[in-house]
Design an enzyme around this catalytic site. Structure first.
Site, PDB file in Angstrom:
ATOM      1  N   CYS A 157      -2.041   0.613   0.068  1.00 42.16           N
ATOM      2  CA  CYS A 157      -2.571   1.985   0.045  1.00 42.16           C
ATOM      3  C   CYS A 157      -3.069   2.425   1.420  1.00 42.16           C
ATOM      4  O   CYS A 157      -3.006   3.612   1.757  1.00 42.16           O
ATOM      5  CB  CYS A 157      -3.692   2.097  -0.983  1.00 42.16           C
ATOM      6  N   ASN A 188     -13.215   5.069   1.623  1.00 41.23           N
ATOM      7  CA  ASN A 188     -13.134   4.653   0.211  1.00 41.23           C
ATOM      8  C   ASN A 188     -13.522   5.778  -0.745  1.00 41.23           C
ATOM      9  O   ASN A 188     -13.093   5.814  -1.896  1.00 41.23           O
ATOM     10  CB  ASN A 188     -14.083   3.481  -0.074  1.00 41.23           C
ATOM     11  N   GLY A 226     -10.628   0.884  -5.705  1.00 39.24           N
ATOM     12  CA  GLY A 226     -10.035   2.031  -6.374  1.00 39.24           C
ATOM     13  C   GLY A 226      -9.802   1.827  -7.855  1.00 39.24           C
ATOM     14  O   GLY A 226     -10.099   2.709  -8.669  1.00 39.24           O
ATOM     15  N   CYS A 249      15.760 -26.018  -3.089  1.00 39.15           N
ATOM     16  CA  CYS A 249      15.393 -25.678  -4.456  1.00 39.15           C
ATOM     17  C   CYS A 249      16.489 -24.789  -5.021  1.00 39.15           C
ATOM     18  O   CYS A 249      17.631 -24.851  -4.564  1.00 39.15           O
ATOM     19  CB  CYS A 249      14.029 -24.982  -4.501  1.00 39.15           C
TER      20      CYS A 249
END
Length: 377
Positions: free
Chosen positions: A194, A68, A39, A337
């Protein structure tokens, strides 16, 4: 191509006073790598090829599908089932046969990213998944490659230029990269793509064309690229917002420090749902330290604070963990961490090294949360 034909093809942009023949020559010498011929990649590729970018690389291992075509207008029904990278290369070469287009019909991964990026001046991220997006960003930072970024969902899109070449920057002495905006990848299912959320067909055309525009500005030096800025666009109401971005020192430790560390990074795992049983709360952490037979490892960089003096531990930065795993002797291992993100990565790495021979844990919330809870007790 003769000078006459060259001038005729690009005449409309060459006659721009700010652009001129010099700008066109810069484009013809430019080398741009587009990741994803979908896209966002389709409109970016079409306008870059038409503008006369001298060398364009296309990386995509997907094939054209019927769903598509409402947004990827580079292709037609005749292309369904065929390689996107190969079809895009063929179609764009017909649009402009005088430029070089290189087809990479393969998936972008750690093992090929750095080698591919080395050959190009600018990288365009037209991908639709977070694991590849973070991989691209980190590779660009390691190689000092400018990254033109775009993203879309439903009716909204965004564009930015990350990690630009050295130049006077607005409001910052350091270039912004994608992790300054989004330090940690979302986990699986947290943000819909999407295919799940949908997208208005014209939106990737708008955003992808903006990405091509930013690339042309970077190459020619005209205008003001979106450096240290994020532009967001809403197709429903045409609202545009321009946000200023700042580099964040703490995000640098999230990026692999060298090629070896980059190759060891599991970007797919980073964006997948964490294995919850590998995380332990501060209370259990305290109990395990008190009971002994545990190696506690601080996987932050040496400059990071706060310092830890309350319990015995090893300090092995995440990027050096694999090379120093022989220092870990106990059956139980706890990594920590700053916030608990990198320690999950460390747990994944150590589990791969030791298998079932050791029990590997990550401190949930990191050392900052642990110290906060300690102060309230």
């Amino acid at each position: 191509m003769s000078d006459q034909n060259l001038y005729e093809r690009y005449h409309r942009q060459v006659i721009l006073p700010e652009f001129g023949e010099e700008g066109q020559q810069k484009l013809l010498k430019g080398k741009v790598l587009v990741i994803g011929a979908g896209g966002l990649g389709c409109p970016a590729l079409q306008y870059l090829a038409a503008a006369g970018i001298g060398t364009i690389g296309i990386v995509d291992d997907d094939v054209v599908a019927l769903n598509n075509l409402h947004r990827q207008v580079l292709y037609s029904v005749n292309d369904i089932g065929l390689s996107k990278a190969e079809r895009a290369t063929h179609i764009l070469q017909q649009l402009n046969p005088d430029i070089k287009i290189i087809c990479y019909n393969e998936r972008l991964e750690n093992k090929n990213a750095l080698m591919l990026f080395e050959e190009f001046d600018i990288i365009i991220d037209g991908t639709d998944n977070f694991s590849t997006r973070y991989l691209i960003n980190d590779a660009c930072v390691l190689l000092n490659k400018p990254l033109v970024y775009g993203a879309i969902s439903q009716f909204e899109g965004q564009v930015s230029v990350f990690n630009p070449p050295p130049q006077p920057l607005k409001g910052s002495n350091e270039a912004v990269n994608y992790r300054d905006l989004f330090p940690d990848p979302p986990k699986e299912g947290e943000v819909l793509n999407c295919a799940e959320a949908g997208v208005l067909g014209v939106l990737p055309g708008i955003i992808g064309t903006m990405m091509a525009n930013e690339t042309i500005k970077l190459i020619t030096g005209i205008g003001e690229p979106l450096i240290n800025q994020l532009l967001t666009y809403n197709a429903l109401n045409n609202q545009v917002y321009l946000l200023n971005l700042s580099a964040r020192k703490e995000t640098r430790s999230l990026i692999p420090k060298d090629e070896k560390a980059f190759l060891q990074m599991d970007y797919v795992w980073l964006c997948s749902s964490p294995v919850q049983q590998s995380e332990i709360d501060p209370d259990i952490f305290n109990d395990m330290i008190a009971n002994g037979n545990v190696d506690v490892i601080d996987v932050r960089e040496s400059h990071e604070t706060p310092s830890v003096n309350e319990f015995k531990h090893l300090r092995i930065p995440l990027a050096q963990l694999s090379d120093n795993s022989s220092l870990i002797k106990s059956e139980n291992v706890i990594a920590f961490c700053q916030s608990g993100k990198r320690s999950l990565q460390a747990a994944k790495i150590l589990s791969g090294i030791f298998g079932d021979s050791k029990k590997i844990y990550s401190l949930r919330g990191g050392i900052v949360e642990w110290k906060k809870q300690k102060q309230t007790v």
